[in-house]
Enzyme design. Sequence first.
Site, PDB file in Angstrom:
ATOM      1  N   ASN A   1      34.108  27.238  39.773  1.00 27.44           N
ATOM      2  CA  ASN A   1      34.566  28.041  38.640  1.00 27.44           C
ATOM      3  C   ASN A   1      35.548  29.100  39.135  1.00 27.44           C
ATOM      4  O   ASN A   1      35.452  29.604  40.263  1.00 27.44           O
ATOM      5  CB  ASN A   1      33.404  28.655  37.851  1.00 27.44           C
ATOM      6  CG  ASN A   1      32.436  29.462  38.687  1.00 27.44           C
ATOM      7  OD1 ASN A   1      32.235  29.186  39.865  1.00 27.44           O
ATOM      8  ND2 ASN A   1      31.817  30.444  38.078  1.00 27.44           N
ATOM      9  N   ILE A   2      36.516  29.381  38.284  1.00 29.73           N
ATOM     10  CA  ILE A   2      37.581  30.333  38.621  1.00 29.73           C
ATOM     11  C   ILE A   2      37.694  31.310  37.452  1.00 29.73           C
ATOM     12  O   ILE A   2      38.180  30.928  36.376  1.00 29.73           O
ATOM     13  CB  ILE A   2      38.918  29.595  38.852  1.00 29.73           C
ATOM     14  CG1 ILE A   2      38.754  28.505  39.927  1.00 29.73           C
ATOM     15  CG2 ILE A   2      40.013  30.595  39.240  1.00 29.73           C
ATOM     16  CD1 ILE A   2      39.930  27.531  40.011  1.00 29.73           C
ATOM     17  N   GLU A   3      37.196  32.529  37.675  1.00 26.43           N
ATOM     18  CA  GLU A   3      37.177  33.503  36.575  1.00 26.43           C
ATOM     19  C   GLU A   3      38.483  34.294  36.503  1.00 26.43           C
ATOM     20  O   GLU A   3      39.341  34.200  37.379  1.00 26.43           O
ATOM     21  CB  GLU A   3      35.968  34.435  36.750  1.00 26.43           C
ATOM     22  CG  GLU A   3      34.668  33.655  36.642  1.00 26.43           C
ATOM     23  CD  GLU A   3      33.421  34.520  36.647  1.00 26.43           C
ATOM     24  OE1 GLU A   3      33.507  35.713  37.002  1.00 26.43           O
ATOM     25  OE2 GLU A   3      32.363  33.975  36.282  1.00 26.43           O
TER      26      GLU A   3
ATOM     27  N   CYS B   1      35.711  26.470  34.194  1.00 27.00           N
ATOM     28  CA  CYS B   1      34.426  26.022  34.743  1.00 27.00           C
ATOM     29  C   CYS B   1      34.636  25.101  35.946  1.00 27.00           C
ATOM     30  O   CYS B   1      35.666  24.435  36.078  1.00 27.00           O
ATOM     31  CB  CYS B   1      33.644  25.238  33.693  1.00 27.00           C
ATOM     32  SG  CYS B   1      33.015  26.214  32.329  1.00 27.00           S
TER      33      CYS B   1
ATOM     34  N   GLU C   1      33.150  22.266  36.565  1.00 27.55           N
ATOM     35  CA  GLU C   1      33.193  20.853  36.191  1.00 27.55           C
ATOM     36  C   GLU C   1      34.606  20.440  35.790  1.00 27.55           C
ATOM     37  O   GLU C   1      35.105  19.393  36.188  1.00 27.55           O
ATOM     38  CB  GLU C   1      32.247  20.582  35.006  1.00 27.55           C
ATOM     39  CG  GLU C   1      30.792  20.857  35.290  1.00 27.55           C
ATOM     40  CD  GLU C   1      30.372  22.283  34.946  1.00 27.55           C
ATOM     41  OE1 GLU C   1      31.161  23.219  35.216  1.00 27.55           O
ATOM     42  OE2 GLU C   1      29.265  22.452  34.426  1.00 27.55           O
TER      43      GLU C   1
ATOM     44  N   CYS D   1      28.491  23.330  30.132  1.00 27.12           N
ATOM     45  CA  CYS D   1      28.766  23.937  28.828  1.00 27.12           C
ATOM     46  C   CYS D   1      29.317  22.875  27.868  1.00 27.12           C
ATOM     47  O   CYS D   1      29.684  21.768  28.283  1.00 27.12           O
ATOM     48  CB  CYS D   1      29.757  25.101  28.972  1.00 27.12           C
ATOM     49  SG  CYS D   1      31.471  24.575  29.140  1.00 27.12           S
TER      50      CYS D   1
ATOM     51  N   CYS E   1      32.887  21.477  28.621  1.00 27.16           N
ATOM     52  CA  CYS E   1      32.888  20.528  29.752  1.00 27.16           C
ATOM     53  C   CYS E   1      32.292  19.182  29.330  1.00 27.16           C
ATOM     54  O   CYS E   1      32.749  18.129  29.769  1.00 27.16           O
ATOM     55  CB  CYS E   1      32.125  21.104  30.942  1.00 27.16           C
ATOM     56  SG  CYS E   1      33.009  22.461  31.741  1.00 27.16           S
TER      57      CYS E   1
END
Length: 126
Positions: A42-44, A53, A55, A86, A89
């Site tokens: 995940n890359i916020e 996300c 995935e 989620c 995804c």
Amino acid sequence: MENEELISIAEKAMKNAYAPYSKFKVGAAVLCDDGSVYGGCNIENSSYGATMCAERTAIFKAVSEGKRKLKKIAIVSVTNDVTYPCGMCRQVMNEFMPDGCVIMKEKSGRIIEIKVSDLLPHAFLL
Ligand code: THU
């Protein structure tokens, strides 16, 4: 590829997770029909809605390399327990792996396998 191996690739990918806001690190690894594997994390973003996300990072890496048929995706998180994907995804999984499955590791170490079609029944289709 064995489920254990796919899980360990997802664990390795999780090390690159960029999650300074939620601290919730997630890793994924997707197995394609030609045997290739792509990891993702995940890359916020400070603008939260721009977060990606793990995935979808893994799936989009595969698709951007020309892969169209994905078979299996492993998901791991900092919880060291099952983390379900989620809804967004799940919809992306339905696009590229409608007959595929998701694998996740329970705290006990047992790996569970769930079909994408069971995670997203009655998926939206154009
Ligand atoms: N996250 C994922 O990477 N995958 C999911 O299926 C659910 C949520 C990430 C997004 C965000 O960086 C953090 O977990 C908390 O929502």
